[in-house]
Design an enzyme around this catalytic site. Sequence first.
Site, short mmCIF file in Angstrom:
data_model
loop_
_atom_site.label_atom_id
_atom_site.label_comp_id
_atom_site.label_asym_id
_atom_site.label_seq_id
_atom_site.Cartn_x
_atom_site.Cartn_y
_atom_site.Cartn_z
N ASP A 144 0.81 -1.23 0.00
CA ASP A 144 0.00 0.00 0.00
C ASP A 144 0.84 1.28 0.00
O ASP A 144 0.39 2.33 0.46
CB ASP A 144 -0.96 0.02 1.20
CG ASP A 144 -2.06 -1.02 1.08
OD1 ASP A 144 -2.32 -1.49 -0.05
OD2 ASP A 144 -2.65 -1.38 2.12
N GLN A 145 2.05 1.20 -0.55
CA GLN A 145 2.94 2.37 -0.57
C GLN A 145 3.30 2.79 -1.99
O GLN A 145 4.20 3.60 -2.18
CB GLN A 145 4.22 2.06 0.22
CG GLN A 145 3.99 1.76 1.69
CD GLN A 145 3.39 2.93 2.44
OE1 GLN A 145 3.87 4.05 2.34
NE2 GLN A 145 2.34 2.67 3.20
#
Length: 289
Positions: A233-234
């Site tokens: 999720d980065q």
Amino acid sequence: MTSSKASTAYLTVSCKDRPGIVAAVSGFLFGKNANIIHSDQHSSDPVGGRFFLRMKFHSKDLEGCFDEFKQEFSDTVADKFEMDWTLNPAWIKKKTAILVSKFDHALMDLLWRAKRGELFTEITMVISNHPDLREAVESFGVKFHHIPVNKDKKEESENRILELLDGKVDLIILARYMQILTSKLIESYPNKIINIHHSFLPAFVGADPYRRAGERGVKLIGATAHYVTEELDQGPIIEQDVIRVSHRHDIEELKILGRDIERQVLSRAVKWHLSEKVLVDGNKTVVFI
């Protein structure tokens, strides 16, 4: 093919900023008797920064000489400026695969928009680790593949997914696919996997985030669409949005509002990707909208 896209292409460029880039690109297109329909540009820094360019142009009978056109641009312009660039025909639909688990809101929205022509793509397949959505997907005439994921045999499951995807997709969408992808799959499709997830202020990770957000009395909920990288999720963010909520909303209402904003954010991100409006700059994006 649609008449508005025939003989039309998207050109995207990123390179070290220096004088003459726009003139060189425009001059090349002028020499090819091409008409620039739309142009956007951005420099991260006028001195030593990185330059980004997106052009949409029309050139008569481009379909018949596309490969030659592309090679000549590479030889005369791109190599000179050491460009990272793409030249893609607008008349060809990109092929898309959707990965999903049990939540169907994002999936059904994408299928509906593609069927209505709001998303210029061919959804070639839907892959799920659960069988629940087969009937709904097949009602759109889209192939559904059920590939269970066992935590002890995750690599085996992903190898089956990679076999299905091979040569059949240009874009992968994680429409609430509740599995962490391995590096093998991610590396096979760099900047071609889009994920959607909730965005709370503050953030709540893990199970049942809407309940915990409601318990904390959040005033904003939202969603983030981003490219998938190995860091969970980065990845580079493509689109985000929020909606205001209050103490009057119960948990089920928060979930309904959250799913709605997820649908909107994901569809915008996908639409922009399909029309070459997203250029990746390290771990962020330049989005020409």
